[in-house]
Design a protein around this motif. Structure first.
Motif, PDB file in Angstrom:
ATOM      1  N   GLY A  73       0.793  -1.228   0.000  1.00  0.00           N
ATOM      2  CA  GLY A  73       0.000   0.000   0.000  1.00  0.00           C
ATOM      3  C   GLY A  73       0.816   1.264   0.000  1.00  0.00           C
ATOM      4  N   LEU A  74       2.091   1.173  -0.394  1.00  0.00           N
ATOM      5  CA  LEU A  74       2.967   2.342  -0.419  1.00  0.00           C
ATOM      6  C   LEU A  74       2.982   3.025  -1.782  1.00  0.00           C
ATOM      7  N   ILE A  75       2.659   2.288  -2.841  1.00  0.00           N
ATOM      8  CA  ILE A  75       2.541   2.855  -4.176  1.00  0.00           C
ATOM      9  C   ILE A  75       1.358   2.211  -4.881  1.00  0.00           C
ATOM     10  N   THR A  76       0.921   2.827  -5.953  1.00  0.00           N
ATOM     11  CA  THR A  76      -0.131   2.246  -6.805  1.00  0.00           C
ATOM     12  C   THR A  76       0.427   2.100  -8.217  1.00  0.00           C
ATOM     13  N   MET A  77       0.059   1.019  -8.878  1.00  0.00           N
ATOM     14  CA  MET A  77       0.484   0.772 -10.264  1.00  0.00           C
ATOM     15  C   MET A  77      -0.739   0.376 -11.082  1.00  0.00           C
ATOM     16  N   ASP A  78      -0.838   0.921 -12.290  1.00  0.00           N
ATOM     17  CA  ASP A  78      -1.937   0.540 -13.168  1.00  0.00           C
ATOM     18  C   ASP A  78      -1.399  -0.350 -14.285  1.00  0.00           C
ATOM     19  N   GLU A  79      -2.261  -0.686 -15.208  1.00  0.00           N
ATOM     20  CA  GLU A  79      -1.877  -1.594 -16.289  1.00  0.00           C
ATOM     21  C   GLU A  79      -0.830  -0.986 -17.214  1.00  0.00           C
ATOM     22  N   ALA A  80      -0.793   0.317 -17.265  1.00  0.00           N
ATOM     23  CA  ALA A  80       0.192   0.997 -18.119  1.00  0.00           C
ATOM     24  C   ALA A  80       1.516   1.217 -17.400  1.00  0.00           C
ATOM     25  N   SER A  81       1.656   0.586 -16.199  1.00  0.00           N
ATOM     26  CA  SER A  81       2.875   0.695 -15.393  1.00  0.00           C
ATOM     27  C   SER A  81       3.151   2.113 -14.918  1.00  0.00           C
ATOM     28  N   CYS A  82       2.084   2.892 -14.742  1.00  0.00           N
ATOM     29  CA  CYS A  82       2.230   4.226 -14.153  1.00  0.00           C
ATOM     30  C   CYS A  82       2.280   4.075 -12.630  1.00  0.00           C
ATOM     31  N   ILE A  83       3.341   4.559 -12.038  1.00  0.00           N
ATOM     32  CA  ILE A  83       3.558   4.399 -10.594  1.00  0.00           C
ATOM     33  C   ILE A  83       3.290   5.726  -9.893  1.00  0.00           C
ATOM     34  N   GLU A  84       2.522   5.638  -8.823  1.00  0.00           N
ATOM     35  CA  GLU A  84       2.209   6.826  -8.038  1.00  0.00           C
ATOM     36  C   GLU A  84       2.278   6.475  -6.554  1.00  0.00           C
ATOM     37  N   SER A  85       2.869   7.368  -5.788  1.00  0.00           N
ATOM     38  CA  SER A  85       3.011   7.132  -4.360  1.00  0.00           C
ATOM     39  C   SER A  85       1.685   7.368  -3.642  1.00  0.00           C
ATOM     40  N   THR A  86       1.391   6.524  -2.665  1.00  0.00           N
ATOM     41  CA  THR A  86       0.221   6.747  -1.808  1.00  0.00           C
ATOM     42  C   THR A  86       0.610   7.722  -0.696  1.00  0.00           C
ATOM     43  N   GLU A  87      -0.356   8.100   0.116  1.00  0.00           N
ATOM     44  CA  GLU A  87      -0.070   9.007   1.228  1.00  0.00           C
ATOM     45  C   GLU A  87       0.929   8.366   2.190  1.00  0.00           C
TER      46      GLU A  87
ATOM     47  N   GLY B 128       3.195   6.114   1.399  1.00  0.00           N
ATOM     48  CA  GLY B 128       4.489   6.119   0.728  1.00  0.00           C
ATOM     49  C   GLY B 128       5.139   7.486   0.750  1.00  0.00           C
ATOM     50  N   ARG B 129       4.329   8.525   0.602  1.00  0.00           N
ATOM     51  CA  ARG B 129       4.863   9.888   0.650  1.00  0.00           C
ATOM     52  C   ARG B 129       5.437  10.196   2.028  1.00  0.00           C
ATOM     53  N   LEU B 130       4.736   9.767   3.086  1.00  0.00           N
ATOM     54  CA  LEU B 130       5.219  10.000   4.450  1.00  0.00           C
ATOM     55  C   LEU B 130       6.489   9.208   4.721  1.00  0.00           C
ATOM     56  N   MET B 131       6.552   7.992   4.187  1.00  0.00           N
ATOM     57  CA  MET B 131       7.758   7.183   4.355  1.00  0.00           C
ATOM     58  C   MET B 131       8.966   7.885   3.747  1.00  0.00           C
ATOM     59  N   SER B 132       8.777   8.485   2.576  1.00  0.00           N
ATOM     60  CA  SER B 132       9.862   9.206   1.919  1.00  0.00           C
ATOM     61  C   SER B 132      10.190  10.501   2.652  1.00  0.00           C
ATOM     62  N   LEU B 133       9.160  11.193   3.132  1.00  0.00           N
ATOM     63  CA  LEU B 133       9.355  12.484   3.792  1.00  0.00           C
ATOM     64  C   LEU B 133      10.159  12.349   5.085  1.00  0.00           C
ATOM     65  N   PHE B 134       9.879  11.296   5.855  1.00  0.00           N
ATOM     66  CA  PHE B 134      10.546  11.119   7.143  1.00  0.00           C
ATOM     67  C   PHE B 134      11.668  10.073   7.092  1.00  0.00           C
ATOM     68  N   TYR B 135      12.036   9.629   5.901  1.00  0.00           N
ATOM     69  CA  TYR B 135      13.126   8.662   5.722  1.00  0.00           C
ATOM     70  C   TYR B 135      12.885   7.389   6.540  1.00  0.00           C
ATOM     71  N   MET B 136      11.687   6.856   6.446  1.00  0.00           N
ATOM     72  CA  MET B 136      11.333   5.657   7.186  1.00  0.00           C
ATOM     73  C   MET B 136      11.743   4.394   6.436  1.00  0.00           C
TER      74      MET B 136
END
Length: 371
Positions: free
Chosen positions: A8-22, A24-32
């Motif tokens: 649940g840290l990222i989302t991927m669709d059939e076109a392989s478009c990757i987007e961070s979830t909330e 995942g964004r917090l994990m990156s923001l706080f270096y978790m």
């Protein structure tokens, strides 16, 4: 990528478009670490303060801390000791794991307990820095805007904010060493004040400056400086007015608005100090969550805020209102500052209280409450 998507840290669709979830964004923001974020995402909403502390101790950011054989005696004495103060949440058995060691160190630091081992004292500094970062991520996650309306997460939200505040202040929220947070007062002076019974901001403000100086064995104007710092902390008054059988109006007012507005550059808590207003019920439903800075409360809201809260259920239960500082422990003890209010609103009582009031004196006005 598939592992991150399953977590649940990222989302991927059939076109392989990757987007961070909330998350995942917090994990990156706080270096978790990924595993730490997974543990945070397992929070159900009813966690206690003790359980959230264990989640912090289990974080992978602290995995390089090891339990040494020569540390066990010191840690066991902090955990259980009939002849000296011990930690707030004692653990069963003896200290035998890394997580138990971290838990003991954090609790000893928050309780201002002396740690005789120099190596543990050095480690405690690193542990508290890392724990503070994990707690900030934890608070951001449980208060994220994508939560469903009125979720059953009141306990987790409240205790996450309290734990983060405690670790930031290096004090428990009900610690008698409250004066340690003021400039010019360290562990020695705060211990002297606590031993003399000055265990709250209210008592500090009401004490004579010369009495404070006598307790600390300091000369003038030390007492006047302490009282001035306390006077520049926010003092709130909360008024609760029933509207009908299910709704109440919460009115939060800053009592020393004029004094703070005249000394904006000298606020004790700082310009960025933030507070949370959290309203829930005994069924663990989160009815209201809002945050505000002292600066905005003074200049934007002109020292007053009003909210309308509707009960989730019709049956008998309690509404709980907390106003919590983000960094200052024991601020609830300040005169006219509401920190925790428990109102039992039963249907019969509401029926009586919901009639039109002839004058404001009939409103439920609570300027101060001690837990």
């Amino acid at each position: 990528m598939n592992s991150l998507a399953r977590s649940g840290l990222i989302t991927m669709d059939e076109a392989s478009c990757i987007e961070s979830t909330e998350a995942g964004r917090l994990m990156s923001l706080f270096y978790m670490d990924v595993e730490t974020m997974k543990n945070i995402m397992k929070i159900e909403g009813s966690e206690t303060l003790e359980r959230l502390l264990w989640i912090v101790c289990e974080s992978h950011e602290l995995a390089d801390m090891h339990l040494r054989v020569d540390e066990r005696r010191c840690l066991n004495l902090l955990n259980r000791n009939n002849k000296a103060p011990t930690i707030r949440f004692p653990m069963k058995g003896k200290i035998s794991t890394r997580q138990m060691k971290l838990n003991c160190i954090i609790q000893a630091t928050l309780g201002c307990l002396p740690i005789p081992e120099p190596a543990l004292n050095q480690e405690a500094l690193k542990v508290m820095r890392t724990a503070s970062r994990v707690c900030k991520c934890l608070v951001k996650y449980v208060t994220r805007p994508e939560l469903p309306p009125q979720p059953q997460t009141f306990s987790a939200v409240l205790n996450s904010i309290i734990l983060s505040k405690c670790i930031e202040a290096h004090l428990w929220e009900n610690s008698p060493y409250v004066s340690k947070q003021l400039k010019g007062i360290g562990p020695t002076f705060s211990t002297l004040l606590a031993s003399a019974g000055v265990t709250s901001f209210m008592l500090l403000e009401e004490s004579h400056p010369r009495d404070l100086e006598r307790i600390m064995n300091k000369g003038p104007p030390a007492g006047n400086i302490i009282r001035k710092q306390v006077s520049l902390l926010p003092k709130y008054q909360l008024t609760v007015t029933p509207i009908d059988a299910r709704s109440v109006t919460i009115h939060l007012m800053l009592l020393n608005h004029n004094h703070l507005s005249e000394n904006m550059d000298q606020l004790t808590a700082g310009d960025s100090h933030k507070s949370y207003l959290i309203v829930g019920d005994s069924e663990n439903y989160l009815l209201l969550l809002t945050q505000f800075t002292d600066k905005d409360f003074i200049s934007v809201y002109d020292g007053t805020m009003k909210y309308e809260v509707t009960r989730k259920l019709q049956n008998e239960h309690k509404i709980l209102i907390h106003c919590v500082s983000s960094v200052i422990a024991n601020l609830k003890r300040l005169h006219h500052l509401l920190a925790s209010l428990i109102i039992q609103l039963t249907p019969p009582a509401l029926k009586l209280l919901s009639t039109p009031y002839p004058n404001p004196e009939n409103h439920l006005k609570l300027p101060i409450l001690m837990e």
